[in-house]
Scaffold this active site. Sequence first.
Site, PDB file in Angstrom:
ATOM      1  N   CYS A 255      31.434  53.977  37.016  1.00 55.17           N
ATOM      2  CA  CYS A 255      32.650  54.324  37.760  1.00 55.17           C
ATOM      3  C   CYS A 255      33.648  53.170  37.655  1.00 55.17           C
ATOM      4  O   CYS A 255      33.280  52.013  37.519  1.00 55.17           O
ATOM      5  CB  CYS A 255      32.322  54.590  39.224  1.00 55.17           C
ATOM      6  SG  CYS A 255      33.773  55.112  40.188  1.00 55.17           S
TER       7      CYS A 255
ATOM      8  N   ASP B 210      35.386  52.082  39.951  1.00 56.68           N
ATOM      9  CA  ASP B 210      35.425  51.396  41.252  1.00 56.68           C
ATOM     10  C   ASP B 210      35.313  49.875  41.075  1.00 56.68           C
ATOM     11  O   ASP B 210      34.411  49.383  40.394  1.00 56.68           O
ATOM     12  CB  ASP B 210      34.266  51.915  42.121  1.00 56.68           C
ATOM     13  CG  ASP B 210      34.386  51.484  43.573  1.00 56.68           C
ATOM     14  OD1 ASP B 210      34.488  50.271  43.828  1.00 56.68           O
ATOM     15  OD2 ASP B 210      34.365  52.365  44.454  1.00 56.68           O
TER      16      ASP B 210
ATOM     17  N   ARG C  32      34.241  47.708  42.910  1.00 58.52           N
ATOM     18  CA  ARG C  32      33.036  47.084  43.476  1.00 58.52           C
ATOM     19  C   ARG C  32      31.818  47.252  42.583  1.00 58.52           C
ATOM     20  O   ARG C  32      30.715  46.817  42.934  1.00 58.52           O
ATOM     21  CB  ARG C  32      32.741  47.696  44.857  1.00 58.52           C
ATOM     22  CG  ARG C  32      33.857  47.514  45.866  1.00 58.52           C
ATOM     23  CD  ARG C  32      33.666  48.428  47.047  1.00 58.52           C
ATOM     24  NE  ARG C  32      33.670  49.840  46.638  1.00 58.52           N
ATOM     25  CZ  ARG C  32      33.397  50.845  47.450  1.00 58.52           C
ATOM     26  NH1 ARG C  32      33.076  50.622  48.703  1.00 58.52           N
ATOM     27  NH2 ARG C  32      33.429  52.086  47.007  1.00 58.52           N
TER      28      ARG C  32
ATOM     29  N   HIS D  44      27.355  55.372  41.857  1.00 61.55           N
ATOM     30  CA  HIS D  44      27.200  54.479  43.016  1.00 61.55           C
ATOM     31  C   HIS D  44      27.452  55.266  44.290  1.00 61.55           C
ATOM     32  O   HIS D  44      28.188  56.241  44.300  1.00 61.55           O
ATOM     33  CB  HIS D  44      28.148  53.277  42.907  1.00 61.55           C
ATOM     34  CG  HIS D  44      29.598  53.626  43.069  1.00 61.55           C
ATOM     35  ND1 HIS D  44      30.298  53.425  44.232  1.00 61.55           N
ATOM     36  CD2 HIS D  44      30.478  54.206  42.210  1.00 61.55           C
ATOM     37  CE1 HIS D  44      31.536  53.835  44.073  1.00 61.55           C
ATOM     38  NE2 HIS D  44      31.675  54.319  42.862  1.00 61.55           N
TER      39      HIS D  44
ATOM     40  N   CYS E 201      31.122  56.599  46.550  1.00 60.81           N
ATOM     41  CA  CYS E 201      32.071  56.792  45.448  1.00 60.81           C
ATOM     42  C   CYS E 201      33.273  57.607  45.930  1.00 60.81           C
ATOM     43  O   CYS E 201      33.117  58.734  46.402  1.00 60.81           O
ATOM     44  CB  CYS E 201      31.382  57.496  44.279  1.00 60.81           C
ATOM     45  SG  CYS E 201      32.469  57.729  42.848  1.00 60.81           S
TER      46      CYS E 201
HETATM   47 CO    CO Z   1      33.106  55.650  42.256  1.00 59.32          CO
END
Ligand code: CO
Length: 197
Positions: free
Chosen positions: A42, A44, A46, A98, A101
């Site tokens: 992803c 993302d 993080r 994750h 999400c």
């Molecule tokens: Co995500």
Amino acid sequence: MSDINILLEKNKAWASKVKAEQPEFFEYLSAGQSPEYLWIGCADSRVPANEIIGAISGDIFVHRNIANMVIHTDINCLSVIQYAVDILKVKHIIVCGHYDCGGVKASMTDEEYGLIDNWLGHIKDVYRLHQEKIDALETEKEKQDLLCEVNVLEQVKNVCNSSILRKAWERGQDIKVHGFIYDVSDGVLKDLNVSVD
Ligand code: CO
């Protein structure tokens, strides 16, 4: 210093530190790449692929998008997979989802976000495939977590069903596809045990 210059300064510091510790490092990387892993994760912030598995430059080939999706018509993702399999000859492909999400969570609502709604439609399809199991759960968090997990499972299937992997396996190439999930709340990566070879 403006925020963007901080990045350039940090890069300078990083490059000098690496060079001081391993003088031949960049020279070695200049010769080319031969990563053993393709990571599909992803976007993302993080879930930084290299960082969470302690990888260094040259270790992993990476593709990231919202909610770690592998869509059969996504020429970007398919090109990455094809290059990784046919040219780099990676040994492992990891689809890493994750918990928490944003893409998965957004797909569970009827809210409108714009263009991305078309992308989230693919996650809604995953939800429909597993709706019975997901709806049977009590809390919203449990439902989100399960959808994050089954989404990884479905994307692993999509990788395996791509013409690229089918052809690779047909010619006997040694390559495995795995599904991982990462917990942003404790930094732990878990194998969903859906590996295919
Ligand atoms: Co995500």
